[in-house]
Design an enzyme around this catalytic site. Structure first.
Site, PDB file in Angstrom:
ATOM      1  CE  LYS A 146      -3.320   2.523   2.910  1.00  0.00           C
ATOM      2  NZ  LYS A 146      -4.371   2.739   1.890  1.00  0.00           N
TER       3      LYS A 146
ATOM      4  CE  LYS B  57     -17.944  -5.014  -3.365  1.00  0.00           C
ATOM      5  NZ  LYS B  57     -19.130  -4.941  -2.532  1.00  0.00           N
TER       6      LYS B  57
ATOM      7  CB  SER C 292     -16.532   9.380   4.065  1.00  0.00           C
ATOM      8  OG  SER C 292     -16.302   8.824   2.785  1.00  0.00           O
TER       9      SER C 292
ATOM     10  CG  ASP D 262     -23.972   3.534   3.518  1.00  0.00           C
ATOM     11  OD1 ASP D 262     -24.898   4.081   2.897  1.00  0.00           O
ATOM     12  OD2 ASP D 262     -22.924   4.129   3.820  1.00  0.00           O
TER      13      ASP D 262
ATOM     14  CG  HIS E  49     -23.939   3.652  -1.229  1.00  0.00           C
ATOM     15  ND1 HIS E  49     -24.059   4.186  -2.481  1.00  0.00           N
ATOM     16  CD2 HIS E  49     -22.662   3.194  -1.138  1.00  0.00           C
ATOM     17  CE1 HIS E  49     -22.909   4.068  -3.123  1.00  0.00           C
ATOM     18  NE2 HIS E  49     -22.049   3.455  -2.333  1.00  0.00           N
TER      19      HIS E  49
ATOM     20  CB  CYS F 175     -20.108  -1.126  -3.123  1.00  0.00           C
ATOM     21  SG  CYS F 175     -19.700   0.101  -1.852  1.00  0.00           S
TER      22      CYS F 175
ATOM     23  CD  GLU G  83     -18.971   1.966  -5.551  1.00  0.00           C
ATOM     24  OE1 GLU G  83     -17.926   2.573  -5.837  1.00  0.00           O
ATOM     25  OE2 GLU G  83     -18.998   0.874  -4.994  1.00  0.00           O
TER      26      GLU G  83
ATOM     27  CG  HIS H 125     -13.299   3.581  -6.522  1.00  0.00           C
ATOM     28  ND1 HIS H 125     -13.094   3.312  -5.188  1.00  0.00           N
ATOM     29  CD2 HIS H 125     -14.583   3.230  -6.779  1.00  0.00           C
ATOM     30  CE1 HIS H 125     -14.199   2.802  -4.668  1.00  0.00           C
ATOM     31  NE2 HIS H 125     -15.110   2.742  -5.611  1.00  0.00           N
TER      32      HIS H 125
END
Length: 758
Positions: free
Chosen positions: A20, A112, A432, A599, A641, A643, A665, A694
């Site tokens: 990372k 996913k 956020s 969410d 929400h 993803c 999304e 992203h």
């Protein structure tokens, strides 16, 4: 001497998130490509060393990645998107542009990976794609060479980990007139050539090639066409592997394989088949009933690679039953899948209570379990019934009182008229806002008790006020408080709930450089206190009359992004979390909150891969969501929400959740999911993400107007459309967020002038 042992993959993160750090420094132009690849190499070598020192005999190597292994294999076989090719990009520029996008070049869609918490890129294959080995294969063979050097002189050997051809082809988005069959045919030729490249680069240092084929657990694997695809592909691969002296291992994980699939799987001309005995139901019984071929080895995936519990006794019981069917000389004990889905090493956890730590195994400790099981296993049938695996399907017992609490009392059309008034194409965000270094520093200081609660709250409140002012200046219609007090959307709630524990260093990869720390559910879950009300009050006071959303994480997402108990069903655990969220919804409403977002970003993540089991999971998942939200008054707007995921087969259940607004999304998928909702007749409000958070790219007003305008073609009622980003903005920078949102609001205003929804 014991049974042989093997692995199917390893955490890509590094022991201390080295990947990372290196990636983000590279993207920030603080290190160059050579420095990035040096970290990449050292992390891989450390992982191989850890497995070798644990006593693993056959170490799976090849799934290590700079961003995503599915994207890696697409690049190795020339499956590059048309827009990246046309831009003339090559090497890491092309690779990271497909992953993250750049100005004028959208990233690939993301979804996913089967039923895991990991996201994979969706390769786009142009109709005229030249499917062939590329120079990117060199990075793969280099990994094998590095690993071979690490194990040289030891009793360990290296197995090449390869994403199987059928699974890869099934994961691709193929442009017509190219078909799945056409793509697969070309890919098989690439895999045959790949074996030659591995032999050339590594000689006899690689003993085995693992072809990972999780598609075999899906219901589609029972079809005649998919069976034919597997039989044709592996006939060619087996012939080439034999010519090069490789053992071929077809590894299947994430669920059990159906009996019809097992029947043809065990007839494939390969030397080893590795099965997952820790997910789904009936895999052990299928092997016991149908037997196992005398000419093949069985990879026994009995150590759970998706959870953190030491399931040694269960693993031992499964192996001992398998030994009664398959001779000891033909059994290889392994984790159920790659260990990328669990954290690296529990020894880093200095704050975990000893009583819990004794029960927990991260990747390094999983190796010890594999080795112990291999040493201790003896053939027996006496352990029948002793095996315990995770129950993701069974419904939870529900009292009549709770059943009455699953309805809001009024239907959506009646409720909507009582809720907040907003203009056409209302604008908001998902939750956020950027998490600055200062915020992370004060949170850490508060955790370490270096600052008082009063000092901490003062900093948080100032940040909330800053976020509110920024939204007012931008002109959003519904505000959020920005979540400055939250390091993670699950952790924030988990630390305030009884029955959940958190780690210091339990990181797992979600995608790219995005890592998360899943909590551990170890006991009954109960709410100890209000979890979000204080921050909401601060935000609403600063916002004046503009509504501020209360921000909660839904019960299914908290469950799916946690390491759960295996002694009770997941449905029962979901209801426990739902009861806690229900209390929070009531407290927010009592504090004056008019919009509450719950969410369910991970609703689909653990949905069973078999068609017949999916409705059972969705039934309890929907009930958990409704139990948590149905306490709200009709005048309170409930938002949820979701993803990146496919909605085609779950849109009915999404509708049954009965949320007033669904945000999704959407920006990378070309509005495909909106068409699905429209075809179904979805009549509630929808907030499709209009730009990709992203990616660091700042969308222009013109681009956003075009994106909003394209929503007309979806077939959804424009009077029900909200305008928002794809997801939360935590990982972005303020100098990216402000202009992006400013352009988004301008685009929404432009659309109001162009179109007046009915």
């Amino acid at each position: 001497m014991g049974l042989r042992t093997g692995t199917l993959g390893w955490p890509r993160t590094g022991p201390k998130r080295e990947m990372k750090e290196a990636l983000e420094k590279y993207w920030g132009k603080k290190i160059n490509e050579d420095e990035l690849l040096a970290t990449y190499k050292s992390v891989l070598e450390q992982g191989v060393k850890d497995q070798m020192e644990a006593g693993i005999r056959v170490i799976g190597v090849g799934d290590h990645t700079l961003y995503d292994h599915v994207l890696d294999w697409a690049e190795r076989f020339g499956l590059t998107s048309k827009r990246v090719k046309e831009a003339g990009l090559t090497g890491l520029d092309a690779y990271f542009t497909q992953a993250r996008g750049r100005d004028g070049i959208p990233a690939l869609d993301m979804t996913k990976y089967f039923d895991s918490n990991y996201h994979n890129m969706v390769p786009e294959v142009p109709a005229d794609a030249k499917v062939q080995l590329t120079s990117e294969v060199e990075r793969f063979t280099s990994m094998l060479s590095w690993a071979s050097a690490v194990v040289e002189g030891s009793s360990s050997s290296v197995a090449a980990v390869v994403l199987g051809p059928v699974t890869l082809a099934k994961l691709c988005k193929v442009e017509a007139p190219l078909t799945f069959d056409g793509l697969l045919s070309s890919l098989v030729g690439c895999y045959v050539s790949l074996l030659g490249e591995v032999k050339k680069a590594c000689g006899g240092k690689v003993c085995e090639v693992q072809f990972h084929e999780p598609w075999l657990v899906k219901t589609d694997a029972k079809t005649a066409s998919t069976r034919a695809a597997y039989e044709k592909a592996y006939a060619a691969i087996a012939e080439a592997a034999a010519a090069h002296g490789f053992t071929v291992n077809v590894a299947v994980h994430f669920d059990s394989v159906d009996a019809e699939v097992y029947e043809y799987l065990v007839k494939l001309p390969v030397q080893r088949i590795t099965l997952d005995f820790c997910r789904g139901t009936g895999m052990l019984e299928t092997v016991e009933k149908a037997g196992f071929p005398q000419d093949k080895q069985l990879g026994a995936g009995v150590v759970d690679g998706r959870n953190i519990w030491k399931n040694k006794q269960d693993a031992l019981a499964m192996v001992q039953r398998l030994l009664a069917v398959v001779g000891a000389e033909r059994v290889v004990v392994s984790p159920s899948c790659s260990l990328q889905y669990v954290p690296y090493d529990v020894r880093f956890e200095t704050n975990m209570p000893d009583a819990l730590k004794e029960k927990v195994a991260f990747a390094v400790q999983k190796l010890a379990v594999v080795v112990d099981v291999a040493k201790e296993a003896k053939a027996t049938k006496e352990t029948a019934g002793a095996v315990k695996i995770e129950d993701n399907v069974s419904a939870a017992p529900m009292s009549e009182e709770v059943k009455k609490m699953l309805s809001r009392g009024e239907d959506f059309s009646t409720r909507r008229a009582k809720q907040i008034k907003v203009p056409a194409f209302p604008t908001t965000t998902i939750g956020s806002f950027p998490q600055t270094a200062e915020l992370r520093k004060i949170r850490l200081a508060f955790k370490q008790k270096k600052v008082s609660e009063e000092e901490y709250n003062k900093v948080i409140d100032e940040e909330i006020e800053r976020v509110i002012k920024a939204q007012a200046d931008i002109g959003l219609d519904v505000f959020v408080h920005g979540e400055p007090e939250r390091s993670d959307m699950v952790e924030h709630f988990g630390v305030k709930l009884e029955g959940m524990a958190f780690t210091q260093h339990g990181w797992v990869q979600s995608y790219g450089s995005r890592y998360v720390r899943p909590p551990i559910i170890y006991d009954t879950i109960k709410r100890k206190e209000a979890m979000t009300v204080r921050e909401f009050k601060v935000a609403q006071k600063a916002a004046g009359d503009v509504p501020v959303k209360g921000m909660l994480t839904g019960p299914v997402t908290i469950l799916n992004w946690s390491f759960c108990r295996t002694d009770v069903s997941r449905a029962s655990q979901a209801l426990e979390v739902a009861a806690a969220i229900r209390e929070e919804v009531k407290d927010l409403e009592d504090a004056g909150c008019r919009v509450i977002q719950v969410d369910e970003a991970a609703l689909r993540e653990r949905m069973p891969l078999k068609t017949e089991d999916a409705p059972k999971y969705m039934d309890w998942a929907v009930k958990a969501f409704r139990y948590s939200t149905a306490v709200a008054k009709p005048s309170t707007q409930i938002v949820t929400h979701m993803c990146y995921s496919s909605f085609e087969d779950i849109v009915k259940f999404i509708d049954e959740m009965d949320a007033d607004v669904l945000t999704i999304e959407n920006s990378r998928s070309g509005n495909e999911m909106l068409s699905v909702l429209a075809d179904y007749g979805y009549s509630k409000d929808v907030g499709p993400g209009v730009y990709d958070i992203h990616s660091p790219v700042i969308p222009t007003q013109e681009q956003l107007v075009q994106q909003v305008d394209r929503l007309k073609a979806s077939g959804l009622d424009l009077a029900r459309i909200w305008v928002n980003p794809d997801c939360g903005l935590k990982t972005r920078k303020w100098d990216e967020v402000v202009p992006s949102l400013t352009n988004m609001v301008a685009a929404a205003k432009a659309m109001r002038e162009m179109i007046t929804p009915a």
